[in-house]
Design an enzyme around this catalytic site. Structure first.
Site, mmCIF file in Angstrom:
data_model
loop_
_atom_site.group_PDB
_atom_site.id
_atom_site.type_symbol
_atom_site.label_atom_id
_atom_site.label_comp_id
_atom_site.label_asym_id
_atom_site.label_seq_id
_atom_site.Cartn_x
_atom_site.Cartn_y
_atom_site.Cartn_z
ATOM 1 N N ARG A 234 0.866 -1.204 0.000
ATOM 2 C CA ARG A 234 0.000 0.000 0.000
ATOM 3 C C ARG A 234 0.897 1.247 0.000
ATOM 4 O O ARG A 234 1.660 1.444 0.955
ATOM 5 C CB ARG A 234 -0.867 -0.008 1.250
ATOM 6 C CG ARG A 234 -1.819 1.192 1.376
ATOM 7 C CD ARG A 234 -2.608 1.116 2.681
ATOM 8 N NE ARG A 234 -3.336 -0.131 2.819
ATOM 9 C CZ ARG A 234 -3.779 -0.633 3.975
ATOM 10 N NH1 ARG A 234 -3.598 0.036 5.111
ATOM 11 N NH2 ARG A 234 -4.417 -1.792 4.006
ATOM 12 N N ASP B 208 -3.834 -8.416 3.037
ATOM 13 C CA ASP B 208 -5.219 -8.627 3.476
ATOM 14 C C ASP B 208 -5.815 -9.666 2.540
ATOM 15 O O ASP B 208 -5.814 -9.467 1.314
ATOM 16 C CB ASP B 208 -6.026 -7.322 3.358
ATOM 17 C CG ASP B 208 -5.525 -6.231 4.291
ATOM 18 O OD1 ASP B 208 -4.912 -6.554 5.320
ATOM 19 O OD2 ASP B 208 -5.757 -5.044 3.979
ATOM 20 N N HIS C 273 -5.952 -9.573 8.077
ATOM 21 C CA HIS C 273 -4.662 -8.867 7.971
ATOM 22 C C HIS C 273 -3.511 -9.704 8.543
ATOM 23 O O HIS C 273 -3.532 -10.080 9.714
ATOM 24 C CB HIS C 273 -4.755 -7.524 8.707
ATOM 25 C CG HIS C 273 -3.484 -6.723 8.702
ATOM 26 N ND1 HIS C 273 -3.267 -5.639 7.877
ATOM 27 C CD2 HIS C 273 -2.340 -6.863 9.408
ATOM 28 C CE1 HIS C 273 -2.061 -5.144 8.087
ATOM 29 N NE2 HIS C 273 -1.482 -5.866 9.033
ATOM 30 N N GLU D 202 -8.185 -7.844 13.123
ATOM 31 C CA GLU D 202 -8.759 -8.018 11.773
ATOM 32 C C GLU D 202 -8.400 -9.409 11.266
ATOM 33 O O GLU D 202 -7.224 -9.702 11.036
ATOM 34 C CB GLU D 202 -8.174 -6.962 10.813
ATOM 35 C CG GLU D 202 -8.516 -5.538 11.223
ATOM 36 C CD GLU D 202 -7.791 -4.471 10.394
ATOM 37 O OE1 GLU D 202 -6.824 -4.806 9.676
ATOM 38 O OE2 GLU D 202 -8.200 -3.302 10.478
ATOM 39 N N HIS E 76 1.775 -2.555 5.443
ATOM 40 C CA HIS E 76 1.490 -2.710 4.004
ATOM 41 C C HIS E 76 2.473 -1.858 3.184
ATOM 42 O O HIS E 76 2.899 -2.287 2.111
ATOM 43 C CB HIS E 76 0.066 -2.249 3.690
ATOM 44 C CG HIS E 76 -1.009 -3.216 4.063
ATOM 45 N ND1 HIS E 76 -1.348 -4.302 3.271
ATOM 46 C CD2 HIS E 76 -1.833 -3.272 5.131
ATOM 47 C CE1 HIS E 76 -2.349 -4.964 3.841
ATOM 48 N NE2 HIS E 76 -2.665 -4.361 4.975
#
Ligand SMILES: C[C@@H](N)C(=O)N[C@H](C)C(=O)O
Ligand code: ZN
Length: 206
Positions: free
Chosen positions: A74, A127, A188, A185, A120
């Site tokens: 990311r 994810d 993740h 999460e 990320h």
């Protein structure tokens, strides 16, 4: 042809036939906008985690599942975009109800659902979920990707035994190849040790 740093590789290269659903390159995500830096449906990671994910996929396939990737690397500009979005007033009650019904935008950072400095961006996090090879459908994990709520905590008490079993299967497969789950999460995972622990990258996903 995308210009990707030599430290990175496409997950389509290390994980043949992997499924990539890049919500951040569309408006179908918690911001309701195309996220800055996401130019196409693609997913990259640093080389060691990407290769390890290829090993996860081999085991998953042998057990009747494929991997579906929601996000890999990311860009820093995307993380900045998330922070700018969080400071803006709420505009779309439907999106809020779908992704973060119980929290404000700023809460999502304070509660840890979105990081201001994300693994990320260091190419170490992914994810993902599992897809049943027979049905082509995602396993029921009890909540959808980026549903920011207690229900998405991996050991949530608000889910069924079947959903718990599915989360544990993903965890077992990922932990078997060096990934660690983020307990808040279920989707993740970060690869340990991180190959670039002190470097955040900012190239586009293209
Ligand atoms: C935003 C969500 N998909 C995610 O990846 N959260 C973790 C905490 C992160 O932002 O690194
Ligand atoms: Zn993540």
């Amino acid at each position: 042809m995308a210009k990707i740093p030599s430290e990175f590789i496409s997950l389509s290269e290390t994980c043949p036939n992997i499924i990539i659903q890049s919500d951040y390159s569309t408006v179908k995500n918690f911001t309701g906008e195309i996220v800055r830096g996401y130019k196409k449906t693609a997913a990259y990671m640093a080389k060691a985690p990407a290769k390890a994910l290829g090993e996860v996929q081999k085991v998953a396939l042998s057990r009747g599942y494929n991997l579906k990737i929601f996000d890999g690397y990311r860009p820093v500009k995307a993380v900045e975009f998330f922070q700018e979005w969080a400071k803006r007033p709420e505009t779309n009650p439907e999106i809020k109800a779908h992704y973060y019904p119980t929290f404000s935008r700023l809460d999502l950072f304070e509660q840890g659902f979105i990081a201001k400095q994300s693994s990320h961006s260091r190419g170490a996090a992914v994810d993902l979920t599992l897809v049943d090879l027979k049905t082509g459908k995602e396993l029921d994990m009890g909540s959808h990707f980026d549903f920011f709520d207690e229900r998405s905590n991996t050991d949530s008490k608000s889910i069924t035994e079947e959903q718990k079993k599915n989360r544990m299967l993903l965890k077992e497969l990922m932990e078997g190849k060096g990934f660690k789950n983020f307990s808040q999460e279920w989707w993740h995972y970060s690869f340990k040790p991180e190959p670039h622990p002190d470097q955040a990258f900012n190239f586009d996903v293209e």
